[in-house]
Scaffold this motif. Structure first.
Motif, PDB file in Angstrom:
ATOM      1  N   TYR A 139       1.168  55.031  30.505  1.00 35.56           N
ATOM      2  CA  TYR A 139       0.589  56.363  30.664  1.00 35.56           C
ATOM      3  C   TYR A 139      -0.672  56.356  31.512  1.00 35.56           C
ATOM      4  CZ  TYR A 139       3.744  58.366  27.222  1.00 35.56           C
ATOM      5  OH  TYR A 139       4.856  58.803  26.559  1.00 35.56           O
ATOM      6  N   ARG A 140      -1.556  55.439  31.251  1.00 32.47           N
ATOM      7  CA  ARG A 140      -2.845  55.440  31.948  1.00 32.47           C
ATOM      8  C   ARG A 140      -2.802  54.718  33.285  1.00 32.47           C
ATOM      9  NH1 ARG A 140      -5.035  59.692  30.189  1.00 32.47           N
ATOM     10  NH2 ARG A 140      -5.100  59.778  27.941  1.00 32.47           N
ATOM     11  N   GLY A 143       0.807  55.890  35.133  1.00 31.96           N
ATOM     12  CA  GLY A 143       0.966  57.331  35.196  1.00 31.96           C
ATOM     13  C   GLY A 143       2.386  57.828  34.981  1.00 31.96           C
TER      14      GLY A 143
END
Length: 147
Positions: A139-140, A143
């Motif tokens: 997610y970080r 992305g």
């Protein structure tokens, strides 16, 4: 040990054949004309697994038989294998009904318990680190979304 290697090798050969002939063609589409197929790497890895499994079987077939050999798998190993298979069925059901987080926690903690881990710190930190690391990576950092 010899018969366990033969049984394991044969199971891996059958698994690899099923992957090559049924699962990979059904799940991965052919690529565009003139491009390398997305099936290529999975097919290469399955062929490698099958080749190494064949070597395992052949090398153990050539070895001298041991008349005092124990059964290939102990009762506790078979029970643990069945328990892990049941755990996977439960986590697939949880994934489809509840979500990825619940399924992930049950899979990690359940596998640890089945395999004999009883320390509370390990039972808490292992899922926390694995799920937290996957969250940060996908997610970080990348992305992307996992659904």
């Amino acid at each position: 040990m010899r018969s366990a290697n033969i049984v394991s090798g044969v199971i891996l050969i059958v698994f690899g054949a099923a992957m090559l002939l049924v699962i990979i063609p059904a799940q991965i589409e052919e690529g565009p004309e003139g491009m390398m197929s997305p099936r290529l790497v999975p097919q290469m890895m399955m062929a490698l697994i099958m080749g190494l499994s064949l070597l395992l079987v052949l090398s153990n077939l050539r070895a001298a038989p041991d008349p005092d050999a124990a059964p290939p798998f102990t009762r506790s190993e078979l029970i643990a294998s069945a328990a892990l298979l049941g755990l996977f069925a439960v986590t697939v059901a949880l994934f489809l009904t509840v979500g990825v987080l619940a399924a992930s926690v049950v899979l990690i903690v359940g596998a640890l318990l089945i395999l004999g881990e009883r320390r509370p710190v390990a039972l808490v930190l292992m899922p926390l680190c694995l799920i937290g690391g996957a969250y940060l990576l996908f997610y970080r950092l990348l992305g992307t979304a996992i659904l």
